[in-house]
Scaffold this active site. Structure first.
Site, short mmCIF file in Angstrom:
data_model
loop_
_atom_site.label_atom_id
_atom_site.label_comp_id
_atom_site.label_asym_id
_atom_site.label_seq_id
_atom_site.Cartn_x
_atom_site.Cartn_y
_atom_site.Cartn_z
N ARG A 76 47.40 12.34 73.59
CA ARG A 76 46.88 13.49 74.33
C ARG A 76 48.00 14.09 75.18
NH1 ARG A 76 43.96 12.07 78.18
NH2 ARG A 76 43.82 9.82 77.86
N TYR A 215 46.84 15.57 66.57
CA TYR A 215 46.46 14.25 67.07
C TYR A 215 45.00 14.25 67.52
CZ TYR A 215 45.73 10.42 70.27
OH TYR A 215 45.19 9.34 70.91
N LYS A 224 36.83 14.17 73.47
CA LYS A 224 37.04 14.36 74.90
C LYS A 224 36.77 15.80 75.33
CE LYS A 224 38.74 10.12 75.20
NZ LYS A 224 37.90 8.98 75.49
N HIS A 244 32.53 8.85 80.60
CA HIS A 244 33.48 8.06 79.82
C HIS A 244 33.06 6.59 79.93
CE1 HIS A 244 37.97 6.82 79.23
NE2 HIS A 244 37.35 6.90 78.08
N SER A 266 41.78 3.51 80.74
CA SER A 266 42.49 2.96 79.59
C SER A 266 43.18 1.65 79.96
CB SER A 266 43.53 3.96 79.09
OG SER A 266 44.47 4.25 80.11
N CYS A 268 41.97 -1.32 80.16
CA CYS A 268 41.19 -2.19 81.05
C CYS A 268 40.13 -3.00 80.31
CB CYS A 268 40.55 -1.37 82.16
SG CYS A 268 41.73 -0.67 83.33
N ASP A 291 32.67 4.31 74.02
CA ASP A 291 33.58 5.22 74.72
C ASP A 291 32.89 6.28 75.56
OD1 ASP A 291 36.27 6.06 75.29
OD2 ASP A 291 35.95 7.77 73.96
N ARG A 383 45.91 4.27 66.04
CA ARG A 383 44.45 4.32 66.13
C ARG A 383 43.77 3.89 64.84
NH1 ARG A 383 42.04 5.92 71.20
NH2 ARG A 383 43.83 6.56 72.46
#
Length: 612
Positions: A76, A215, A224, A244, A266, A268, A291, A383
């Site tokens: 991103r 991407y 998102k 989120h 992210s 975590c 997510d 990914r």
């Protein structure tokens, strides 16, 4: 749940919008995506034939593919992501803002002729089950077949959505181009993109425009861009929450079901938690989403949630049999991998999949790789894209349009210091404060000092489509409404990453996190005792069998130690962050910060007294 969206500025008809953009972008042809397996199969076949993706060895990964991006198009681009609200103050200090008409004019210049020599795909999609009360629709125009293939996994696409839109359902226009037109005689590349990139959101008109990147996070606009940035504005206006968050169901040994929504920044452990295999016998955890969650007050007065997505777009490195065996079992086939390494036998590999890399790897750039190469074989942000229905731990009713009632909300960060393993908020307002102050440490902290913190309120900092201070107030308002109906979920904060003075992890994490989850569930049921601390309520002595998790008495105490000087220093850092929002910051958040300081500034540390 809200039955219909709040009206916004009138949108021209779908056919008019498509026609206008065909004239502007000048594609060679236009293909409407109908959602059929045959159409998707033909698209993937053409991508393989054109060298855009690699078909993996079907003996190892049936019907799976590998895509390699341009090295400059791998993540991103937050610096090029804009909230183009009518007023700059509505975007807030944590978003990039551009004046909407000036931005539109610049984008029109970039998009003029941008699809010459390419195909424009018209992709109707639904976030949430088609026809659901909280589901919302969109249409993405794109010249990237990779985006079409990914969206076909991540959302519900095709004619069923188109029928709803043609019948009058509101929809979000999402325009995307890789920005790489082809003139006659030009040779194409496997991953076209443009050095100039924009990801723009127009909250008032519910529009998304993305240019220059293929991407996922920049180009799969349902994720998102729609499901969080635009949906958060829709949720503010319509009285719900776009978050989120993962969603999971916990079933205790007595067969009682509880539903949890949890927000983690992210790195975590969010996906690992969504697919948790509890170490506790008799406890079952099922995945509802990994997510994004949309949460709305239901007719029963409780907060209910759906997973608006249909797939997982997960980070590969670090995902392995030891860290997330459920994810590994999910990826057996029918998966699109991006920027991972390729094995000699036609399967894929990434760091963390096995302890020893196989010989003869080709890295994510397509170059030979050995462990001595001095660079990772898979890109750190590589990914996998796979259908949620393929996950072994997915709940049978994960896509129920009515959603599930939320019993608890969890916030988590990656903290080596200060934050306990688990703490229960005193009430909703305190819970909002916990969410507003989520942070992860960038650097290690010396004793009594504070490491540099990366602030990420509600794990939404990069994804909130309006002023974060107004977003905090919206959370408070939702809580006020829920209190009237008696449907307020409990709020908790967890931290799997606390370390001792020598830098050793104090908690084993992974499946042992199920012990913490069990305590939360028992608190919801009114069965587990807690002890009060300046930070909130923590497990009372004897309520969690930490020794069974391999944790000693001293480490258990350290997991909950309250270091008042360090926490007061953090309160100063928190205040400096919150001051960025000026007068818009809700008074309730300032009040909670003042109350925390007061509790920490007592002449002696508050004793731990049992509470109900």
């Amino acid at each position: 749940m809200p039955a219909s969206p709040t009206p916004v500025a009138p949108v021209r008809s779908l056919d008019e919008w498509v026609a206008e953009n065909v004239e502007l972008l000048q594609p060679d042809r236009v293909v409407w995506i109908d959602g059929s397996r045959a159409q998707l199969d033909a698209l993937l076949h053409d991508m393989v034939e054109e060298g855009r993706i690699i078909r993996l060895n079907p003996e190892h990964r049936p019907y799976s593919f590998l895509a390699r991006s341009d090295p400059d198009d791998v993540a991103r681009v937050e610096a090029r992501t804009f909230i183009c609200s009518e007023r700059e103050e509505d975007a807030g200090p944590t978003n990039n803002w551009r004046e909407p008409e000036a931005m539109r004019e610049e984008l029109r210049g970039l998009f003029a002729g941008a699809m010459r020599g390419r195909t424009m795909y018209v992709l109707p999609f639904s976030m949430g089950p088609v026809g659901g009360a909280l589901s919302r629709y969109g249409v993405q125009l794109t010249d990237s077949a990779y985006v079409v293939a990914s969206m076909s996994i991540m959302t519900r696409v095709g004619d069923a959505v188109l029928e709803r839109i043609r019948a009058g359902a509101r929809w979000v226009p999402a325009l995307h181009s890789v920005g790489a037109p082809l003139e006659p005689g030009d040779e194409d590349v496997a991953w076209p993109s443009n050095p100039v990139k924009y990801i723009c959101h127009f909250p008032e008109t519910r529009e998304i425009v993305s240019f220059g990147s293929a991407y996922g996070g920049n180009a799969i606009l349902a994720k998102k861009s729609f499901a969080l940035r635009i949906a958060s504005v829709m949720a503010r206006d319509e009285g719900w929450l776009a978050e989120h968050m993962l969603l999971l169901r916990v079933t205790d040994p007595r067969g009682r079901r509880f539903h949890i929504a949890a927000a983690f920044p992210s790195a975590c452990g969010k996906t690992n938690f969504a697919m948790l295999r509890s170490a506790l016998p008799g406890w079952q955890v099922e995945t509802l989403g990994d997510d994004i969650a949309w949460l709305a007050p239901g007719s029963d007065g409780r907060l209910r949630a759906i997973n608006p997505e249909a797939g997982f777009f997960g980070v590969a490195p670090g995902t392995g049999p030891d860290t997330n065996p459920t994810a590994i079992d999910t990826l057996w086939g029918n998966t699109i991998f991006t920027n991972v390494a390729l094995r000699e036998d036609g399967d894929v590999w990434w760091e963390g999949l096995t302890k020893t890399p196989p010989a003869g790897l080709t890295d994510w750039r397509g170059e030979p790789w050995t462990p001595d190469a001095g660079r990772p074989a898979a890109h750190p942000n590589s990914r996998f894209t796979v259908a949620a229905s393929q996950c072994p731990s997915i709940a049978p009713d994960w896509d129920d349009p009515n959603g599930v009632p939320i019993d608890a909300i969890i916030f988590g960060g990656r903290r080596a210091t200060n934050v306990p393993l688990v703490v229960e908020a005193r009430d909703w307002e305190h819970g909002v404060f916990l969410g507003a102050t989520i942070a992860s440490e960038r650097t290690a902290a010396a004793e009594g000092e504070l490491g540099e913190l990366r602030r990420d309120p509600f794990a939404m900092l990069p994804f909130c489509g309006y002023n974060m201070a107004d977003y905090m107030q919206h959370w408070l308002d939702v809580g006020t409404r829920l209190r009237r109906t008696g449907g307020v979920p409990g709020v908790y904060q967890v931290n799997w990453f606390r370390k001792d003075a020598d830098g050793k992890w104090l908690w084993p994490g992974f499946g042992e996190n199920g012990r913490v989850l069990a305590w939360i569930v028992e608190r919801i049921a009114g069965e587990a005792p807690a002890s009060d601390t300046p930070l909130g309520r923590i497990p009372a002595v004897g309520t969690i069998d930490y020794r069974a998790a391999g944790v000693g008495d001293a480490d258990w105490q350290e997991l909950f130690r309250v270091d008042a000087p360090a926490l007061l220093a953090e309160a100063d850092d928190t205040e400096a962050f919150l001051d960025r929002f000026g007068d818009k910051l809700p008074e309730a958040v300032r009040r909670q910060l003042a109350a925390l300081r007061e509790r920490l500034g007592a002449p002696r540390r508050a004793g731990k007294k049992a509470v109900a």
